[in-house]
Design a protein around this motif. Structure first.
Motif: not given
Length: 324
Positions: A174-175, A209-211, A214-224, A319-322
Motif C-alpha cells: 500500500t505505502a 495510516a490508511f492500511q 483498513d485492517d481495523l475496519l472489519p472489527y470496528t465498522a459494520e460490513d455495509r 486516512a488515520a481516522d476514517r
C-alpha cells in the motif's frame, strides 16, 4: 454504458472520473464493460487525488498531472481486481466484485486491460523527461506492491510471522504506491528533489495510516459501511496487524484460541466473533489505532515548508481516522 460524473469531494473528482472514462472507453466491448464496472462507482480515488494535490502543493496545477493520476487509478484498480481473484472475494465497494460478476477469465483480462490503460495514461502526460522519471517511480512502486501481495499469500495462517513482517507487507502493498503517487505529481509539476522526496515520504506514511485503519475496519465498522465482507481476512486466514498485536499481547488461553482459529475449519462468522473478543481483551484495536495516528503525524511533518499543503495535511488526518 452510462456513468454519471459527479463530485463527491471537491473539483478533482469529476475531472478524474471524466478522464477515466476517456481512457477506458464507453463500454462497447466486454473488456470495456468489465473495466468500467471495476472502476465505477469510484472508490475514494485517494492515489490520483494525492497525485494532483501534490502537484498543486509545489506550485503546479491539477491539469498537468490529470492523465497520470488517472493512470495510477487504473493500475490500482487492476490490482484490486486481481486481489479479489486471489482472495475469492465476492464483494468490492459494496457490490459484486469483477470475478463474481464476470467470471475468472474475464476478471483476469479486465485486470490486465486496466493495467495497459494505466500505463498508456502514465506515458501520455507532458514532456518526456519528467514523465519518464515519474513513470519509473510509479512502476518501481508497483513492483514492490507485487512483492507485498506475494508475501501476503506466504504468511496466511501463520500467526508467528510477527508484526514487523506484516508492517513490511503494508509498506510494499500500500505505502509504496501511495508515496509514488505523491512523488510523481510533484515531479511532473517541476518540484526540486527535496520537495518531491519529502512528498514521497509523506505519501508512504499516509499509506501506512490508511492500511492500518483498513485492517481495523472489519472489527470496528459494520460490513455495509466497509463495502467488503468483514470476514474476508478471517476466511482467508490472513494475519493482519491487529490480530498479530493481539497474539503478541495475549495470555496463553487467548493465544491458543487464535492459533486454533487460524488453523482453519471454524465457520468464518464464528471465527470473526471470537477474534474480535480477543482483540478487545488485549487492547490490540486501540494500539493499532494509535499506530495509524502516529503514521499520520509523521506524514504531516513531511509537509513542512511546502507552499500549499493544507489539503494534504487534512488527507493524512482523514486516512488515520476514517470509519469506512
Amino acid at each position: 454504458m452510462s456513468v454519471a460524473v459527479t463530485s463527491a469531494d471537491g473539483t478533482h473528482i469529476p475531472l478524474l472520473e471524466a478522464e477515466l472514462l476517456r481512457r477506458v472507453g464507453s463500454g462497447d466491448s466486454l473488456l470495456e464493460l468489465a473495466c468500467l464496472d471495476a472502476l465505477f462507482p469510484t472508490g475514494k480515488l485517494l492515489r490520483p487525488v494525492l497525485c494532483m494535490e501534490s502537484a498543486e502543493s509545489v506550485g503546479g496545477t491539477a491539469d498537468q498531472v490529470l492523465a497520470f493520476a488517472a493512470g495510477i487509478e487504473c493500475l490500482h484498480v487492476a490490482s484490486l481486481v486481481h486481489d479479489d481473484i486471489i482472495d475469492q472475494d465476492p464483494v468490492r465497494r459494496g457490490r459484486a466484485s469483477t470475478i463474481e460478476q464476470y467470471g475468472l477469465a474475464e476478471a483476469l483480462v479486465a485486470g490486465d486491460g486496466l493495467s495497459m490503460a494505466g500505463l498508456a495514461a502514465l506515458l501520455s502526460c507532458g514532456p518526456a523527461e519528467p514523465v519518464l522519471h515519474a513513470a519509473r517511480v510509479t512502476v518501481d512502486a508497483l513492483r514492490h506492491m507485487c512483492q507485498g501481495l506475494m508475501r501476503e499469500t506466504e504468511i496466511r495462517g501463520d500467526l508467528t510471522c510477527g508484526v514487523p513482517t506484516v508492517l513490511d507487507v503494508m509498506r510494499a502493498k500500500t505505502a509504496a504506491l501511495t508515496g509514488a503517487a505523491c512523488q510523481a505529481g510533484a515531479i511532473l509539476a517541476g518540484a526540486p528533489p527535496r520537495q518531491h522526496q519529502a512528498l514521497r515520504r509523506y505519501g508512504e506514511q499516509l499509506g501506512m495510516a490508511f492500511q492500518i485503519r483498513d485492517d481495523l475496519l472489519p472489527y470496528t465498522a459494520e460490513d455495509r459501511i466497509t463495502g467488503k465482507t468483514a470476514i474476508s481476512d478471517v476466511a482467508n486466514l490472513q494475519p493482519t496487524l491487529p490480530v498479530l498485536l493481539a497474539y503478541e499481547a495475549a495470555d496463553e488461553t487467548d493465544r491458543d484460541r487464535l492459533t486454533a482459529l487460524f488453523h482453519g475449519g471454524t465457520d468464518p462468522v464464528t471465527a470473526h466473533r471470537d477474534i474480535l473478543a480477543v482483540l478487545t481483551r488485549t487492547g490490540a484495536l486501540a494500539k493499532a489505532a494509535r499506530m495509524a495516528s502516529t503514521c499520520a503525524e509523521q506524514a504531516r511533518a513531511e509537509l513542512t515548508g511546502l507552499p500549499r499543503s493544507t489539503r494534504l495535511a487534512e488527507l493524512a488526518t482523514s486516512a488515520a481516522d476514517r470509519q469506512y
